[in-house]
Structures are given as C-alpha cells and as structure tokens.
Design a protein around this motif. Sequence first.
Motif, mmCIF file in Angstrom:
data_model
loop_
_atom_site.group_PDB
_atom_site.id
_atom_site.type_symbol
_atom_site.label_atom_id
_atom_site.label_comp_id
_atom_site.label_asym_id
_atom_site.label_seq_id
_atom_site.Cartn_x
_atom_site.Cartn_y
_atom_site.Cartn_z
ATOM 1 N N SER A 68 0.796 -1.169 0.133
ATOM 2 C CA SER A 68 0.016 0.089 0.097
ATOM 3 C C SER A 68 0.998 1.286 0.019
ATOM 4 O O SER A 68 0.373 2.310 -0.550
ATOM 5 N N VAL A 69 2.103 1.441 0.683
ATOM 6 C CA VAL A 69 2.944 2.403 0.665
ATOM 7 C C VAL A 69 3.405 2.587 -0.673
ATOM 8 O O VAL A 69 3.238 3.673 -1.195
ATOM 9 N N GLU A 70 3.829 1.502 -1.484
ATOM 10 C CA GLU A 70 4.410 1.680 -2.953
ATOM 11 C C GLU A 70 3.350 2.130 -3.651
ATOM 12 O O GLU A 70 3.426 3.138 -4.414
ATOM 13 N N ARG A 71 2.245 1.720 -3.606
ATOM 14 C CA ARG A 71 1.063 1.961 -4.644
ATOM 15 C C ARG A 71 0.528 3.447 -4.415
ATOM 16 O O ARG A 71 0.161 4.123 -5.203
ATOM 17 N N GLY A 72 0.387 3.860 -3.000
ATOM 18 C CA GLY A 72 0.011 5.076 -2.420
ATOM 19 C C GLY A 72 0.945 6.160 -3.164
ATOM 20 O O GLY A 72 0.373 7.222 -3.572
ATOM 21 N N LEU A 73 2.239 6.072 -2.767
ATOM 22 C CA LEU A 73 3.322 6.778 -3.332
ATOM 23 C C LEU A 73 3.246 6.901 -4.806
ATOM 24 O O LEU A 73 3.457 8.095 -5.347
ATOM 25 N N ALA A 74 3.118 6.004 -5.446
ATOM 26 C CA ALA A 74 3.068 6.059 -7.132
ATOM 27 C C ALA A 74 2.000 6.641 -7.413
ATOM 28 O O ALA A 74 2.028 7.556 -8.466
ATOM 29 N N SER A 75 0.663 6.470 -6.903
ATOM 30 C CA SER A 75 -0.525 7.154 -7.609
ATOM 31 C C SER A 75 -0.469 8.727 -6.938
ATOM 32 O O SER A 75 -1.244 9.514 -7.765
ATOM 33 N N THR A 76 0.236 9.168 -6.128
ATOM 34 C CA THR A 76 0.230 10.544 -5.717
ATOM 35 C C THR A 76 1.558 11.375 -5.731
ATOM 36 O O THR A 76 1.706 12.641 -5.625
ATOM 37 N N GLY A 77 2.442 10.474 -6.097
ATOM 38 C CA GLY A 77 4.008 11.105 -6.135
ATOM 39 C C GLY A 77 4.109 12.404 -7.140
ATOM 40 O O GLY A 77 4.316 13.171 -6.947
ATOM 41 N N ARG A 78 3.415 12.182 -8.613
ATOM 42 C CA ARG A 78 3.312 13.110 -9.515
ATOM 43 C C ARG A 78 2.688 14.473 -9.269
ATOM 44 O O ARG A 78 3.197 15.469 -9.335
ATOM 45 N N VAL A 79 1.413 14.064 -8.702
ATOM 46 C CA VAL A 79 0.795 15.288 -8.332
ATOM 47 C C VAL A 79 1.308 16.215 -7.025
ATOM 48 O O VAL A 79 1.280 17.260 -7.187
ATOM 49 N N ILE A 80 1.784 15.539 -6.092
ATOM 50 C CA ILE A 80 2.384 16.072 -5.170
ATOM 51 C C ILE A 80 3.680 16.774 -5.407
ATOM 52 O O ILE A 80 3.879 17.946 -5.084
ATOM 53 N N SER A 81 4.568 16.044 -6.285
ATOM 54 C CA SER A 81 5.711 16.875 -7.013
ATOM 55 C C SER A 81 5.255 18.188 -7.666
ATOM 56 O O SER A 81 6.049 19.133 -7.574
ATOM 57 N N SER A 82 4.260 18.006 -8.605
ATOM 58 C CA SER A 82 3.783 18.845 -9.389
ATOM 59 C C SER A 82 3.329 20.314 -8.333
ATOM 60 O O SER A 82 3.472 21.468 -8.764
ATOM 61 N N ALA A 83 2.382 19.619 -7.346
ATOM 62 C CA ALA A 83 1.726 20.793 -6.588
ATOM 63 C C ALA A 83 3.039 21.728 -5.754
ATOM 64 O O ALA A 83 2.602 22.736 -5.685
ATOM 65 N N ALA A 84 4.061 20.811 -5.404
ATOM 66 C CA ALA A 84 5.158 21.385 -4.571
ATOM 67 C C ALA A 84 5.940 22.069 -5.442
ATOM 68 O O ALA A 84 6.294 23.388 -5.010
ATOM 69 N N ALA A 85 6.212 21.989 -6.533
ATOM 70 C CA ALA A 85 6.882 22.583 -7.744
ATOM 71 C C ALA A 85 6.073 24.042 -8.004
ATOM 72 O O ALA A 85 6.990 24.978 -8.073
ATOM 73 N N ILE A 86 5.033 24.030 -8.070
ATOM 74 C CA ILE A 86 4.033 25.145 -8.195
ATOM 75 C C ILE A 86 4.180 26.189 -7.078
ATOM 76 O O ILE A 86 4.378 27.238 -7.306
ATOM 77 N N MET A 87 4.076 25.523 -5.869
ATOM 78 C CA MET A 87 4.250 26.211 -4.629
ATOM 79 C C MET A 87 5.426 26.973 -4.290
ATOM 80 O O MET A 87 5.546 28.175 -4.112
ATOM 81 N N VAL A 88 6.484 26.113 -4.902
ATOM 82 C CA VAL A 88 7.827 26.759 -4.652
ATOM 83 C C VAL A 88 8.030 27.831 -5.563
ATOM 84 O O VAL A 88 8.456 28.883 -5.306
#
Length: 719
Positions: free
Chosen positions: A606-626
């Motif tokens: 569940s950790v692997e799948r959860g990170l795989a499904s949210t990693g891109r959106v979290i990274s994109s959101a963080a990049a925008i906020m940065v």
Amino acid sequence: MSRILHRLGHSTAAHPWRTISAWLVVVVAAFGFSGAFGGTFHDDYDIPAAQAQTGIEQLRAHVPHGGGATAQVVVHDPSGAALRATDLDALVQRLAAMDHATSVSEPRLSGDTDTALVTVAYDVPVTDPDLVGAKGYDPLVDAIEPLRDAGLQAELGGELPGGAESQMKGTGELAGVIAALVLLIVAFGSVVAAGLPLAVALMGLAVGSAGVTLLAGVMDVSTAAPTVATMVGLGVGIDYALLLVTRHVEFLGQGLDKREAAGRAMATAGRSVVFASATVLISLMGLRFGGLPVYSTFGYATAIAVISVLAAALTLVPALCGLAGQRLMPRKVRKNRAPRAKKPLTARWAAGVSKRPVAAALAALTFLLLLAAPTLGMRTWPQDGSSNSTETSQRRAYDLIADEYGAGANGPFTLVVDTTQADPQAVADQVAAEPGVVGVTTPVTTPDGAISVFEAQPAYGPADERTSDLVATLRDDLPAGVEVTGLTPLFADLSGMLSGKIWTVVGFVVAVSVLLLAMMFRSVVVPLKAAVMNLLSIGAAYGVLTLAFQHGWGGSLLGIDHPVAVSSWIPILMFAILFGLSMDYEVFLLSRIREDWLHTGDARGSVERGLASTGRVISSAAAIMVVVFLGFSTEADTVVKQLGFGMAVAIVLDATVVRMVLVPATMTLLGRWNWWLPTWLDRILPTIDAEKDDADLWAELDQVDSLDQVDGLDEKVGA
C-alpha cells in the motif's frame, strides 16, 4: 460528507454556467462590499509587553507631541568639500514646514564637515494614515531634492523612510504566476487543464482579497498581512485545484462521463482537500499565540484567503471540468494515441525505497539534521536600514551615517529619567561612562518637570548582537526611574519576546494537528510521525535560511550584498504556515495509502502504490508552490524576501526528502504498526475518513440515473 461532495461535483459539472455566473456575482459583490465597508491596512507597532514601551508612553504623556515617528536626513558632498550653512539652513526650513513635523534638529556636521545629519520628529506615529507610504515619504523627497539638484548626495534614513521603501511592487507575484502556468502545462500536457487550476486560484484569491479588506474595516490589519495571505492563498489554491483536476482526469480516463467523473473526484479528492485545508487553518490559528496582535491579523487574513480558494476549488473546479469535457485530457489521449505503457517513475522510486528502507531513512534523516544544524546559531532581529538593498535611499543613508558618525548613530537610545527618582545629569554621566557608549546628549527636562530626556549613541549598529547586550546592561546598572527606550531597544525587546513565544505556537499547532490526523487515519503512529517529520523539514528550512542570510552563503543571488540577521517576524510566521502546508501533502499521500491498505491489507504494497499514485501530483503541486514563493523572494523588502525563500526551501525539502523518502521508508519499516490505535482511544476518538474509494459504492452509483436516487446511499457513504 462524501454524498454531499458527490452531489456538489455532479451538479456543478452538469450546470457549469450557473456556477460560473454565481461566482462572478460573488466577486462583484465582494468588491462592492469591500469598497463600501472595507478599511485601510494599518500597522500597530506598540508592544505593551515590551519594556521599551514604558518609556515611549512616558514621552507621549509628558513631551508635547512626543513619542511619534522619526526620520533621518543625511547630506554629503561627494567631492569632500565642506557643506554650506545656507544649504543646510534652507533644508531645515523645508523639513520644519512639513505636516506633522514638530521638531528638526540642528545639522550635526561630521569631523571633516562634508556630511550633515538632521533628525526630524513627528507628532504622530509612523503608522498614522497621514504618514503611511507616499504621504510621509514624498514631502521628505521634496525637501532634499534641491540639494540633489545642486550636486550633493542627500539620502533618507530612519523609521519613516524605511516603511515607505519596503512597499511591495508585485513583480514577484506575476513571475510566480507565469512560472506556475508553465509547470501546469508540463504536468497536464493540456493548456486547458493547466489554466484551470490557476484560474480557480485567482478567482478565489480575488474574493479573499476583498474579504481581507472587509476585515480591515473592523480591526487593525497589518500592511504586510495581504502579502502573506496572497502568498499562501495562491499556493494552496493552485494545489487544491490541481488535486481535484488530476482525480477528475483519472476518472475520465476510466471511461466515465464528465459529470460522474466530477462527482467522484469531489467525493474522493475533494474530501482530502477539505481536511487538508483544515490543517492549514489550525496552523494559522496558532499565530494567535505569537504574543503580538499583528500575528493574529496575519492568521485571520490568511485564513480568509484559504477559505476563499477552498470554496472556489470545491465549486469552480467541477464546473470548469464539466465545461471543458475531454479537452482536459492530453492531446495524445484525445487523438487515441495512448502513450507507451510503462511503470511510472514514482512507482519505480517507491519500489526502490521500499527495498532499502533503513538506508533510505537514515540518509534522509542525516541530511535533514545537517541542514537544520545552523538553526542552533540563528540570530533574529527586526528589519532595519542595514538589511535593505543598496538601491534604496535608506540603505545608502545607513552606510553614510555609519562611515561618518559611527554605526551606532543609526540607532541611538533614548533615555527617559523620572526627575522625582533620579538626577538626570548624574544618569547621563553614568551612561557616558558605560563601555559601548560613545556619547550622550545634554538632558532636556519637559515643561511639566516630570521627566528629563537625552540620547545615547552606542558603539555598534542596531543589528549588532552587542547592542542588545548593551541595552540589557544599561537597564541592569541604571537606577530606578530610568527607562531605556527608542526604536533599537524596542527591537531588542521584540526579538527576545518572539524567541520565547515560538514554543507556545509550536505546542498548540502540533497538538491540535496530531489530534486531527489521529481522527482521520485512526492511528497514533502516523500523526506523531508526521509531526516529527514536519518539524524536521521546517528546522532544515530554518538552517538553510540562516546560511543564506546570516552567513551570506549565496546571498548575492537573493539581492543581499552582506550577511543580515533573520527577521524576528520570520520563525513564528514560517512555522505556522509551513506546518499546515506540510500537512496538506501528508493528507494527500496518506489518504491514498490508507485507502489501499483498507482494501488489500498489504502494509508494504500500500505504501508503494499510494506513493506511485500521488507522487506526481504532489511533486507538481510542490513545484508550483515553490515557484510562487520564490517569486515573492525577488521583492525588495527583506522580510518578504526571507519568508518567500524560506518557505520555498521548506516545500522543496518536504516534497522530496520527506514525502518521497522518509515517509515511505519509515512506513515500510513499521508495516502494520502504522495503523495501530489503542482500543480505548478508538472508542472515544471521533471518526473522520480523509479519502476512500468504495468500489461497491461506485458500481451502484453507475446505475443511478437521477441525483435524487443518491439519497438512498446515505448509509453507505461515510463522512
């Protein structure tokens, strides 16, 4: 809550123009009300708990028009020739003729007579509407302009010019918005999908700005509060809209029609957005414990912005998604040219971290601790002329005064002597003999004979650590009835007060956030671990901020030409905002991990799948906020610069080292213990589901032809 959000998403997507029209009406009404009932932003620099405030109140009570703002005018002949008395006399006359100017000192000539220093005293504080911004600054510029025309260097320093020259120009905001749009285009592969989160955030922010103006109509709101509210509101607004659009596109890709995709996106990601915003609001309310009224206004103003962009995300996103339809999908998908199937990068990364969780966790922890180490040597001090850019007149005045009269002339102390308790001349002699004091003026007794006032010039600049020590020494050594006051002693008091208050803010924010996460994820381990990791990332950001500004590492890239102390306002403000933003990402990630865990019971998978499904959106959101925060770091004001840079660094560390390494590594190591909750606590703790995706429920919703039929599913959709 899921049922309500599903209906809201479905309805707004089915009738987008109704929602858009309603928002346009809301925006117009908000600006109409703010124009009619809103107030003006106003700073209140009085600090009742500060020892220096006692002397200021004595001056206001006994000195005619005393305790008001001050400004310094320094005149210098670049050729080294002696200044002419006629020029200086004319300057004094022009300064004395300004509104609210009650006294103008005799020009103090330097040893070589090529420089003169004149001090102007006003009968109102620097926060008075008649002096704020250009109203107080322009008359000073007009008074020195004839000297500049004559070839002399004339600069403005001190309290009043400092406030006027630190006004926001807005270029940083624009740069951040443009950079955010570029990142969104890259993330979605669709201009329509990229512009949607930005449009939603700006619409919500417009209403929020009007709300902050209305707030100023009922209470004092700091002039800096709208800047902080805009910074945070723009960042979280884009993030919330991005998460919702991403889930909507996922459901479109599964073959759902746009209305059902909007409903399901709201019922899942929308729920995460609601509770993520709750963590931000909790952190902002922690600012009330900062010890100063100005912090409360920061919290209230930013909360209004967050609530406004949340409302926009929950209503405008599904409406605009319904209007855009398939145009939200990448061009290749719309043309039936599906990309090659391959395992996402985030999935491969998650698998790699899960294989070596101990090494990954230790490496991330060591890295964050190393970055946080300089925080132990952080020194805070409110902004003064020395921290400004050399492009400002205030900084040029500061340097001229320091070169010609000594650094301490930029921040003299004012000593107020109660004549019934001490002899003013004896006190002046004692102060003059104090190591670290280079000179004192002759005591002047007020007309009522109650107090006597004189100034003492320290040997060090206002921001020098030895200056604060000198203030403390004088207060310890001088007899009763003597107050050491003035802007520099007030700053010293402020710095000490805020250093102590930060722990109260930390305690409140952490405790309430941990409780909320425990209710959301039914775990003791997850919220405690999240709090510790957030503290680590914020501490690391403090460390980088200290290295960049206090030690000057790379400061030239930020427009800082010499090391400066971290602003006293920054640690508490950064913590309250960043802890909430970090919890945003924690909710986004953990909700997907828990969803998978509840369906599969596979703790590691569940950790692997959860990170795989949210990693891109979290990274994109963080990049925008940065990029939004870095845009603010380009502003001239040092406090805004430090806040923007520090928050950008924290978000980078949080979205990479913490979310992509430390969280999956520790959750892999803990396995089922991540979700441990004592039975007795489970019984008394209210239940809040952050996000879940019930496959049986979706199957039944597929058979629903009318929204009215959804009412029968109340018992199956938890909130």
